[in-house]
Design a protein around this motif. Sequence first.
Motif, short mmCIF file in Angstrom:
data_model
loop_
_atom_site.label_atom_id
_atom_site.label_comp_id
_atom_site.label_asym_id
_atom_site.label_seq_id
_atom_site.Cartn_x
_atom_site.Cartn_y
_atom_site.Cartn_z
N ARG A 1 7.54 17.05 17.55
CA ARG A 1 8.57 16.29 16.82
C ARG A 1 8.01 14.96 16.32
O ARG A 1 8.48 14.41 15.33
N TRP A 2 6.97 14.44 16.98
CA TRP A 2 6.38 13.17 16.57
C TRP A 2 5.62 13.28 15.26
O TRP A 2 5.27 12.27 14.64
N LEU A 3 5.36 14.51 14.81
CA LEU A 3 4.73 14.69 13.50
C LEU A 3 5.64 14.20 12.37
O LEU A 3 5.18 13.96 11.26
N GLN A 4 6.93 14.07 12.66
CA GLN A 4 7.86 13.57 11.65
C GLN A 4 7.78 12.06 11.47
O GLN A 4 8.27 11.54 10.47
N LEU A 5 7.17 11.35 12.41
CA LEU A 5 7.11 9.89 12.33
C LEU A 5 6.51 9.40 11.01
O LEU A 5 7.10 8.51 10.37
N PRO A 6 5.37 9.96 10.53
CA PRO A 6 4.85 9.48 9.23
C PRO A 6 5.84 9.71 8.08
O PRO A 6 5.87 8.95 7.12
N LEU A 7 6.67 10.76 8.19
CA LEU A 7 7.65 11.02 7.15
C LEU A 7 8.70 9.91 7.10
O LEU A 7 9.08 9.44 6.03
N TYR A 8 9.15 9.48 8.28
CA TYR A 8 10.14 8.40 8.33
C TYR A 8 9.52 7.07 7.89
O TYR A 8 10.18 6.27 7.23
N ILE A 9 8.26 6.85 8.23
CA ILE A 9 7.57 5.64 7.76
C ILE A 9 7.46 5.67 6.23
O ILE A 9 7.66 4.66 5.55
N GLY A 10 7.18 6.86 5.68
CA GLY A 10 7.13 7.01 4.22
C GLY A 10 8.46 6.70 3.57
O GLY A 10 8.52 6.08 2.50
N LEU A 11 9.56 7.11 4.23
CA LEU A 11 10.88 6.79 3.69
C LEU A 11 11.17 5.29 3.75
O LEU A 11 11.86 4.74 2.88
N ILE A 12 10.63 4.61 4.76
CA ILE A 12 10.77 3.15 4.84
C ILE A 12 10.05 2.50 3.67
O ILE A 12 10.54 1.55 3.05
N VAL A 13 8.86 3.02 3.33
CA VAL A 13 8.12 2.52 2.16
C VAL A 13 8.94 2.77 0.89
O VAL A 13 9.04 1.90 0.02
N ALA A 14 9.54 3.96 0.78
CA ALA A 14 10.38 4.26 -0.39
C ALA A 14 11.56 3.29 -0.45
O ALA A 14 11.96 2.86 -1.54
N GLN A 15 12.11 2.93 0.70
CA GLN A 15 13.20 1.95 0.75
C GLN A 15 12.73 0.61 0.18
O GLN A 15 13.45 -0.03 -0.58
N LEU B 1 22.57 -0.47 -10.58
CA LEU B 1 22.38 -1.21 -9.32
C LEU B 1 23.14 -0.54 -8.18
O LEU B 1 22.62 -0.40 -7.07
N ILE B 2 24.37 -0.11 -8.47
CA ILE B 2 25.16 0.59 -7.45
C ILE B 2 24.46 1.88 -7.05
O ILE B 2 24.41 2.24 -5.87
N ASP B 3 23.90 2.57 -8.02
CA ASP B 3 23.16 3.81 -7.76
C ASP B 3 21.98 3.55 -6.82
O ASP B 3 21.75 4.29 -5.86
N VAL B 4 21.24 2.47 -7.08
CA VAL B 4 20.11 2.12 -6.23
C VAL B 4 20.58 1.82 -4.81
O VAL B 4 19.96 2.26 -3.83
N VAL B 5 21.69 1.10 -4.68
CA VAL B 5 22.23 0.78 -3.35
C VAL B 5 22.65 2.05 -2.62
O VAL B 5 22.37 2.21 -1.43
N MET B 6 23.30 2.97 -3.32
CA MET B 6 23.75 4.20 -2.68
C MET B 6 22.56 5.07 -2.25
O MET B 6 22.59 5.67 -1.17
N ILE B 7 21.53 5.10 -3.06
CA ILE B 7 20.32 5.85 -2.66
C ILE B 7 19.67 5.17 -1.46
O ILE B 7 19.21 5.83 -0.53
N SER B 8 19.69 3.85 -1.46
CA SER B 8 19.14 3.11 -0.32
C SER B 8 19.94 3.39 0.95
O SER B 8 19.38 3.56 2.03
N ASN B 9 21.28 3.45 0.82
CA ASN B 9 22.12 3.81 1.98
C ASN B 9 21.79 5.21 2.47
O ASN B 9 21.75 5.46 3.69
N LEU B 10 21.57 6.13 1.55
CA LEU B 10 21.18 7.48 1.91
C LEU B 10 19.86 7.47 2.68
O LEU B 10 19.72 8.15 3.70
N LEU B 11 18.92 6.67 2.22
CA LEU B 11 17.64 6.56 2.93
C LEU B 11 17.84 6.03 4.35
O LEU B 11 17.22 6.55 5.29
N VAL B 12 18.69 5.03 4.51
CA VAL B 12 18.94 4.48 5.85
C VAL B 12 19.54 5.55 6.76
O VAL B 12 19.13 5.71 7.91
N MET B 13 20.50 6.32 6.23
CA MET B 13 21.10 7.39 7.03
C MET B 13 20.06 8.41 7.46
O MET B 13 20.04 8.86 8.61
N VAL B 14 19.18 8.79 6.54
CA VAL B 14 18.17 9.78 6.87
C VAL B 14 17.15 9.21 7.85
O VAL B 14 16.78 9.87 8.82
N ILE B 15 16.71 7.98 7.62
CA ILE B 15 15.70 7.38 8.50
C ILE B 15 16.25 7.19 9.91
O ILE B 15 15.68 7.69 10.88
#
Length: 194
Positions: free
Chosen positions: A29-43, A76-90
């Motif tokens: 399961r720890w193999l997913q850690l780089p994926l979540y770090i990548g999503l933080i970079v996307a954020q 801008l609202i679209d960017v915020v909503m995508i960012s919220n989606l990223l937070v939920m996933v991360i």
Amino acid sequence: MTSELKAPSALAAPQPPIGLFPKLIFGSRWLQLPLYIGLIVAQAVYVLLFLKELWHLVAHSFDASEQQIMLVVLGLIDVVMISNLLVMVIVGGYETFVSRLNLSGHPDEPEWLSHVNASVLKIKLAMAIIGISSISLLRTFIEAGNLGTTRSNFTETGVMWQVLIHMTFIISAIGIAWVDRLSESGHRKEADHG
């Protein structure tokens, strides 16, 4: 002075040792850690995009029409909503699939985190995707007045496909929620009979 012997508290039964293969599978399961770090970079990239668009809005606010300002604000609202989606996933994905965050009692703990599981996360993600799609569709409808002109960014076919895709998202979210509800009622019935 009398010394009282205290009865040992209920000790947990010793756990049998876990084999190498189950440890390997569970540890994967720890193999997913780089994926979540990548999503933080996307954020972080989305934060930069937001600041860039905000700067353009402020710098050109006197030159732009109301419709252009509305489109930028919707962006801008679209960017915020995508960012919220990223937070939920991360946050939700890490908590559900990798390891506990141990945020109990922290003043900034998201209220939804205490009852998040894979099923709840799927429904929240589906609703976030519908929200993002709605904002995108609203932007398209605002620009739809220009259809057929050189100023239009869309064609009639493009608008139709956006509506169909949005409807597909809505139907998918309803399907996910319905299956989850069926599953939940099935678990309740098993618990009542058990």
